[in-house]
Motif scaffolding. Sequence first.
Motif, PDB file in Angstrom:
ATOM      1  N   LEU A 135      -4.850  16.160  41.483  1.00 34.58           N
ATOM      2  CA  LEU A 135      -4.976  14.755  42.552  1.00 34.58           C
ATOM      3  C   LEU A 135      -5.515  14.904  43.677  1.00 34.58           C
ATOM      4  O   LEU A 135      -6.316  14.248  44.454  1.00 34.58           O
ATOM      5  N   THR A 136      -4.861  15.365  44.696  1.00 36.84           N
ATOM      6  CA  THR A 136      -4.808  15.353  45.545  1.00 36.84           C
ATOM      7  C   THR A 136      -6.412  15.997  45.648  1.00 36.84           C
ATOM      8  O   THR A 136      -6.783  15.259  47.539  1.00 36.84           O
ATOM      9  N   ASP A 137      -7.192  16.969  45.684  1.00 41.44           N
ATOM     10  CA  ASP A 137      -8.211  18.107  45.814  1.00 41.44           C
ATOM     11  C   ASP A 137      -9.704  16.384  45.134  1.00 41.44           C
ATOM     12  O   ASP A 137     -10.323  16.271  45.810  1.00 41.44           O
ATOM     13  N   HIS A 138      -8.732  15.694  43.924  1.00 40.70           N
ATOM     14  CA  HIS A 138      -9.986  14.922  43.453  1.00 40.70           C
ATOM     15  C   HIS A 138     -10.359  13.815  44.781  1.00 40.70           C
ATOM     16  O   HIS A 138     -10.823  13.042  45.118  1.00 40.70           O
ATOM     17  N   LEU A 139      -9.258  13.408  45.054  1.00 48.65           N
ATOM     18  CA  LEU A 139      -8.538  11.866  46.126  1.00 48.65           C
ATOM     19  C   LEU A 139      -9.532  13.001  47.546  1.00 48.65           C
ATOM     20  O   LEU A 139     -10.182  11.017  48.285  1.00 48.65           O
ATOM     21  N   LEU A 140      -9.630  13.938  47.983  1.00 51.11           N
ATOM     22  CA  LEU A 140     -10.084  14.151  49.024  1.00 51.11           C
ATOM     23  C   LEU A 140     -11.535  14.343  48.168  1.00 51.11           C
ATOM     24  O   LEU A 140     -12.166  13.913  49.769  1.00 51.11           O
ATOM     25  N   LEU A 141     -11.899  14.518  47.465  1.00 51.57           N
ATOM     26  CA  LEU A 141     -13.546  14.850  47.686  1.00 51.57           C
ATOM     27  C   LEU A 141     -14.099  13.628  47.787  1.00 51.57           C
ATOM     28  O   LEU A 141     -15.081  12.994  48.601  1.00 51.57           O
ATOM     29  N   LEU A 142     -13.074  12.398  47.402  1.00 54.58           N
ATOM     30  CA  LEU A 142     -13.540  10.973  47.699  1.00 54.58           C
ATOM     31  C   LEU A 142     -13.867  10.340  49.265  1.00 54.58           C
ATOM     32  O   LEU A 142     -14.489   9.469  49.249  1.00 54.58           O
ATOM     33  N   ALA A 143     -12.473  10.954  49.808  1.00 56.10           N
ATOM     34  CA  ALA A 143     -12.430  10.378  50.735  1.00 56.10           C
ATOM     35  C   ALA A 143     -13.224  10.751  51.544  1.00 56.10           C
ATOM     36  O   ALA A 143     -14.421  10.175  52.907  1.00 56.10           O
ATOM     37  N   GLU A 144     -13.465  12.361  51.477  1.00 57.11           N
ATOM     38  CA  GLU A 144     -15.256  12.849  52.324  1.00 57.11           C
ATOM     39  C   GLU A 144     -16.044  12.588  51.885  1.00 57.11           C
ATOM     40  O   GLU A 144     -17.278  12.220  52.513  1.00 57.11           O
ATOM     41  N   GLY A 145     -16.733  12.094  51.108  1.00 62.16           N
ATOM     42  CA  GLY A 145     -17.624  11.239  50.809  1.00 62.16           C
ATOM     43  C   GLY A 145     -18.208  10.140  51.089  1.00 62.16           C
ATOM     44  O   GLY A 145     -18.964   9.826  51.599  1.00 62.16           O
ATOM     45  N   ALA A 146     -16.260   9.415  51.354  1.00 58.34           N
ATOM     46  CA  ALA A 146     -16.484   7.920  51.812  1.00 58.34           C
ATOM     47  C   ALA A 146     -17.593   8.141  53.157  1.00 58.34           C
ATOM     48  O   ALA A 146     -18.247   7.726  53.844  1.00 58.34           O
TER      49      ALA A 146
END
Lengths: 198, 198
Positions: free
Chosen positions: A160-171
Amino acid sequence: MVLVQGEGGSGMTEAPAGEDAEGRVLDAAEELFYAHGLQAVGMDALRTASGVSLKRLYRLFPSKEVLVEAYLRRRDERWRAELAAYAGARPAGRERLLAVFDWLGTWFAEPGFRGCAFVNSFGELGASSPGVAAAARAHKDAFRRYLAGLVAETGAPAHLTDHLLLLAEGAITTAALSGAAAPAHQARQAALVLLDAA
Amino acid sequence: MVLVQGEGGSGMTEAPAGEDAEGRVLDAAEELFYAHGLQAVGMDALRTASGVSLKRLYRLFPSKEVLVEAYLRRRDERWRAELAAYAGARPAGRERLLAVFDWLGTWFAEPGFRGCAFVNSFGELGASSPGVAAAARAHKDAFRRYLAGLVAETGAPAHLTDHLLLLAEGAITTAALSGAAAPAHQARQAALVLLDAA
DNA sequence: CGACGCGGAGAACGATCGTTCTCCGTGATG
DNA sequence: CATCACGGAGAACGATCGTTCTCCGCGTCG
């Protein structure tokens, strides 16, 4: 004996802005480099903004590249400290993990927000400056490790870390380009869905 | 009468590289600007790489800023056309929507991949060049509209568009910084979860 | 066949940049 | 009070950039 020439010589001769020369240079660097980009800010602008003479500036930072890397290092530390202070004030677990996205929202709303300093620096000089590229990677790695810790606290699976990381970076990217803070809320919503599904 | 001076005068006098001068300049611009950044590439490097004389180069593009904007415009069109061609080959619906992330994976794996040209350009010159900032926003808007169309085809609620957009943007940034293609797969996994939950 | 004008190669120009050097005032020291 | 070393202000320097100009060869047309 007197060859130390480290700080002010005989202890704090003058301190115009309540800070030492190195601090004032780094403050000016952070403001100017972030606002205008690395190449757009000359050493002369740094000198004017910091009030530190060119000679002293070059004794503190022997080249612009060294100063740029010091700027990135300090920005990384401050950025992560701010985030950790904000999220650390919430109870551990899901709430603290989601607070990351709330903090992003407050960051995006700050005047002068212009995206991630490391992404911007990497895009500008990452191809030609290994130091800049390494600093950007180090920042993202550290952010990912912090996020991984929060994910572990919730008991969710590590991926889940990587998925949330992508959301944060995308934001961050989307907020910078669009000039709006909304991506933080959208990322938080998506994060909640992923968290519930995990 | 002869004041048109548009292309080659009396019809295709020479065409060394199988393309006209404007095309060769734009090819060189795309390669060099993307690889090294906007400010790092001088007009002389463009002239050498394209084989188009400085005089002709300035007649085609009256300033570097105009050339930069033309580069961004063409890159936007090509990027979206490639994506649309790849995804369009899959059956409409979830499969086509998820194909966006597959295509990102093939893009990330290309040699010389250095992230999103628009994000990089925005970070470098967005603060000082309204044209660059507008081009970057236009690109992201167009990508978002395309994604919205694919989301609509699946029957999922419209707000899924923004969530998937964040995943895609985050994957691009993370792939650029880390130098790996894995973020595309991670983004696809997360997208699948969000799609199932919608 | 002779004059002309377009286009290419690259020098030239003015600005700016990173970096170093010169000059001068000042404050501490014997 | 005289000396000296340090630091600041900013000029100087060499490189580079965007842009323009000069010079010259060559194809075209009367």
